[in-house]
Design a protein around this motif. Structure first.
Motif, PDB file in Angstrom:
ATOM      1  N   ALA A  26      -3.751  11.400   5.490  1.00  0.00           N
ATOM      2  CA  ALA A  26      -2.333  11.043   5.494  1.00  0.00           C
ATOM      3  C   ALA A  26      -1.693  11.379   6.842  1.00  0.00           C
ATOM      4  O   ALA A  26      -0.915  10.590   7.389  1.00  0.00           O
ATOM      5  CB  ALA A  26      -1.597  11.761   4.364  1.00  0.00           C
ATOM      6  N   VAL A  60      -8.015   3.720   3.432  1.00  0.00           N
ATOM      7  CA  VAL A  60      -7.564   4.838   2.600  1.00  0.00           C
ATOM      8  C   VAL A  60      -6.966   4.301   1.308  1.00  0.00           C
ATOM      9  O   VAL A  60      -6.760   3.096   1.143  1.00  0.00           O
ATOM     10  CB  VAL A  60      -6.509   5.696   3.339  1.00  0.00           C
ATOM     11  CG1 VAL A  60      -7.113   6.326   4.591  1.00  0.00           C
ATOM     12  CG2 VAL A  60      -5.274   4.859   3.698  1.00  0.00           C
ATOM     13  N   THR A  64      -2.639   7.747  -0.450  1.00  0.00           N
ATOM     14  CA  THR A  64      -2.544   8.230   0.927  1.00  0.00           C
ATOM     15  C   THR A  64      -1.479   7.463   1.703  1.00  0.00           C
ATOM     16  O   THR A  64      -0.685   8.053   2.445  1.00  0.00           O
ATOM     17  CB  THR A  64      -3.903   8.103   1.639  1.00  0.00           C
ATOM     18  OG1 THR A  64      -4.864   8.911   0.955  1.00  0.00           O
ATOM     19  CG2 THR A  64      -3.816   8.544   3.089  1.00  0.00           C
ATOM     20  N   GLU A  67       1.975   8.540   0.578  1.00  0.00           N
ATOM     21  CA  GLU A  67       2.297   9.853   1.149  1.00  0.00           C
ATOM     22  C   GLU A  67       2.707   9.704   2.618  1.00  0.00           C
ATOM     23  O   GLU A  67       3.666  10.339   3.074  1.00  0.00           O
ATOM     24  CB  GLU A  67       1.069  10.771   1.031  1.00  0.00           C
ATOM     25  CG  GLU A  67       1.305  12.177   1.565  1.00  0.00           C
ATOM     26  CD  GLU A  67       0.061  13.043   1.451  1.00  0.00           C
ATOM     27  OE1 GLU A  67       0.016  14.079   2.130  1.00  0.00           O
ATOM     28  OE2 GLU A  67      -0.877  12.668   0.710  1.00  0.00           O
TER      29      GLU A  67
END
Length: 254
Positions: A26, A60, A64, A67
């Motif tokens: 992240a 990802v 992620t 976030e």
């Protein structure tokens, strides 16, 4: 991944996948998107690529990406609205005291606009803290300042070492001021500024000697318990040092 524009011509992708998958996913996505936004590759008012495209680009999960988007919102870089996607905000809304935003901004500050502003802020705050240090410094504080000044005298012929001690000299004065907030702001902005050649330039021995002559005037005013003189000496030093570094033959990072 390239995509077709309205005219049917293929447009280059703004985002590129990583050559290696980073450990802190992240945070790495945030750094990459911050750099893309600050560089102007995705200008203010434009929409970020949609979530599935971001997932594919960075390799990802949606968690992620979500976030990362929340982090970008907290930094003032984007605004996410239900049903409207995520839009890049105007640069005036960006939090330049956030280390990630500031680092990207400094790296892309080719016209030195932000660095000029940073030096102005630094000059004003450090001058104030030099004045406070002249009044509040203990004998131990002043002995430490003198010790660092003597060390700088020995290091003028080795600019890399001089620059590191230079930072300690300034920080010791800020510490002696007892101004915790001012010191924290300067340490944040100066750390990021020093990470780029645009700010540091190429150190040279003569510039180190000049910088240390200015350091000596600051120390003299501190030892004389002269708040106004210490503030003036600090302002003159920071502005002169930046003026030297703005030329092709740059000097120390003071």
């Amino acid at each position: 991944m390239a995509k077709s524009g309205r005219s049917g011509a293929e447009e280059p992708a703004v985002l590129k996948p990583w050559p290696r998958r980073p450990a802190r996913l992240a945070h790495a996505v945030v750094e990459s998107l911050t750099d893309t936004i600050v560089s102007g590759a995705i200008p203010p008012g434009s929409a970020l690529p949609v979530e599935p495209e971001l997932c594919e680009t960075f390799g990802v999960s949606r968690i992620t990406i979500r976030e990362a988007i929340k982090s970008l919102e907290a930094k003032g870089l984007v605004r996410a609205r239900q049903g409207s996607g995520t839009t890049v905000t105007q640069s005036e809304e960006w939090n330049l005291l956030d280390p990630v935003v500031l680092a990207a901004t400094v790296q892309h500050d080719d016209e030195l606009v932000v660095l000029d502003q940073l030096v102005g802020v630094r000059s004003a705050l450090e001058a104030q803290m030099a004045a406070q240090a002249a009044e509040l410094a203990t004998d131990d504080d002043l002995r430490d300042v003198e010790r660092l000044l003597a060390r700088l005298d020995e290091e003028t012929a080795t600019p890399a070492r001089f620059n590191e001690t230079d930072v300690l000299f300034h920080d010791r004065i800020m510490q002696a001021s007892r101004n915790r907030l001012g010191r924290s702001i300067i340490r944040t902005v100066h750390t990021q500024a020093r990470s780029t050649f645009l700010y540091t330039g190429t150190p040279g021995g003569p510039a180190c000697e000049q910088a240390n002559a200015e350091h000596r005037r600051i120390a003299e005013r501190l030892l004389a318990r002269d708040p106004q003189g210490a503030a003036q000496a600090m302002t003159a030093h920071i502005e002169a040092a930046w003026s030297r570094r703005r030329t092709p033959h740059a000097g120390p990072t003071s």
